[in-house]
Design an enzyme around this catalytic site. Structure first.
Site, PDB file in Angstrom:
ATOM      1  CG  ASP A  26      18.779  40.000  26.568  1.00 28.96           C
ATOM      2  OD1 ASP A  26      18.313  39.813  27.708  1.00 28.96           O
ATOM      3  OD2 ASP A  26      18.169  39.717  25.532  1.00 28.96           O
ATOM      4  N   GLY A  27      20.577  38.485  28.913  1.00 30.80           N
ATOM      5  CA  GLY A  27      20.814  37.065  29.165  1.00 30.80           C
ATOM      6  C   GLY A  27      21.183  36.695  30.589  1.00 30.80           C
ATOM      7  CG  HIS A  43      20.304  40.559  37.447  1.00 37.55           C
ATOM      8  ND1 HIS A  43      20.201  40.936  36.123  1.00 37.55           N
ATOM      9  CD2 HIS A  43      19.053  40.172  37.835  1.00 37.55           C
ATOM     10  CE1 HIS A  43      18.939  40.783  35.726  1.00 37.55           C
ATOM     11  NE2 HIS A  43      18.232  40.330  36.743  1.00 37.55           N
ATOM     12  CB  SER A  71      14.347  49.091  29.325  1.00 43.72           C
ATOM     13  OG  SER A  71      13.354  48.153  29.703  1.00 43.72           O
ATOM     14  CG  LEU A 137      35.333  54.301  28.832  1.00 40.69           C
ATOM     15  CD1 LEU A 137      35.150  54.122  27.327  1.00 40.69           C
ATOM     16  CD2 LEU A 137      35.326  52.947  29.527  1.00 40.69           C
ATOM     17  NE  ARG A 190      18.691  42.064  22.933  1.00 37.32           N
ATOM     18  CZ  ARG A 190      17.502  42.538  23.235  1.00 37.32           C
ATOM     19  NH1 ARG A 190      17.022  43.575  22.572  1.00 37.32           N
ATOM     20  NH2 ARG A 190      16.785  42.013  24.201  1.00 37.32           N
TER      21      ARG A 190
END
Length: 246
Positions: A26-27, A43, A71, A137, A190
């Site tokens: 976020d951000g 972004h 989302s 991973l 977050r």
């Protein structure tokens, strides 16, 4: 490209590491706004933090990393930004696929793919296929994902596959969730200062440790990740027991 080869410094050693880290990135928009730049610049810059976190998780031998990229509610954002994000996803998959393959990363996408352009869906399937046997991973990226959607989708899959009226158990549900191949996240991070989970992995977070930071995602670097992991080490994970029982 990823730099997987710098050894960890002694002070970076961790006594207890999470097996699965989930991150709400976020951000990006606020990072750009603070610099009088368009949101899409945030972004783009955020991709550098994605690479940094992947690299660090590889170095620390953390088996699972899940990133919340878009989302089910993000479709409500301005059309120009949504279109840019779809293009950025497609470009990133194309650009980073060789590095993921080379460095033994298994790529998975979780979320409802039906609204995606066919070209994007094809690229996703191709990368998943190319990396499915990788043993390092496991990188899961959540795009058009919502926790409520995931649960409803799992119930519908169970009903369709079983064609029975048997009661749905927790085990049945878990087997049909998007992340059925991974353990529940030990740690949720977050960024950006908000303190909520925003419909992300709401079933899987039942016993996850939650860590919130004011750091905006494009500024989230190795030091920020290690700070979160050292905080994780301080937590006592009781799972309903008392401290004396551990």
């Amino acid at each position: 490209m990823f730099n997987f080869f710098r050894p960890l410094r002694a002070k970076e050693a961790l006594l207890e590491k999470p097996k699965h880290i989930a991150i709400i990135m976020d951000g990006n928009g606020r990072w750009a706004k603070k610099r009088l730049m368009p949101r899409i610049s945030g972004h783009k810059k955020g991709l550098e933090s994605v690479r940094t976190v992947i690299t660090q998780c590889q170095k620390l031998n953390i088996p699972f990393l899940t990133l919340f990229a878009f989302s089910t509610e993000n479709w409500l954002r301005p059309t120009q930004e949504v279109n840019f994000l779809m293009s950025l996803f497609q470009e990133s998959i194309k650009k980073e696929s060789s590095a993921l393959i080379k460095h033994n990363v298994r790529f998975k996408l979780i979320g409802d793919r039906k609204p995606f352009p066919k070209k994007l869906v094809d690229k996703i399937k191709e990368l998943e296929k190319l990396t499915e046997k990788n043993t390092g991973l496991t990188l899961s990226v959540a795009i058009n994902y919502g926790g409520r959607w995931d649960i409803v989708n799992a119930v519908n899959k169970y009903q369709k596959e079983t064609l029975s009226k048997k009661p749905l158990t927790q085990k049945n549900l878990i087997q049909n969730l998007s992340l059925n191949y991974a353990p529940d996240p030990d740690l949720l991070i977050r960024t950006g200062g908000e303190k909520r989970i925003s419909n992300f992995l709401i079933w899987q977070f039942s016993y996850s440790e939650l860590y919130f930071t004011e750091t905006l995602w494009p500024d989230f670097n190795e030091r920020a990740l290690m700070t979160a992991l050292f905080e994780f080490q301080k937590r006592e994970r009781r799972y309903g027991k008392t401290s004396e029982q551990l």
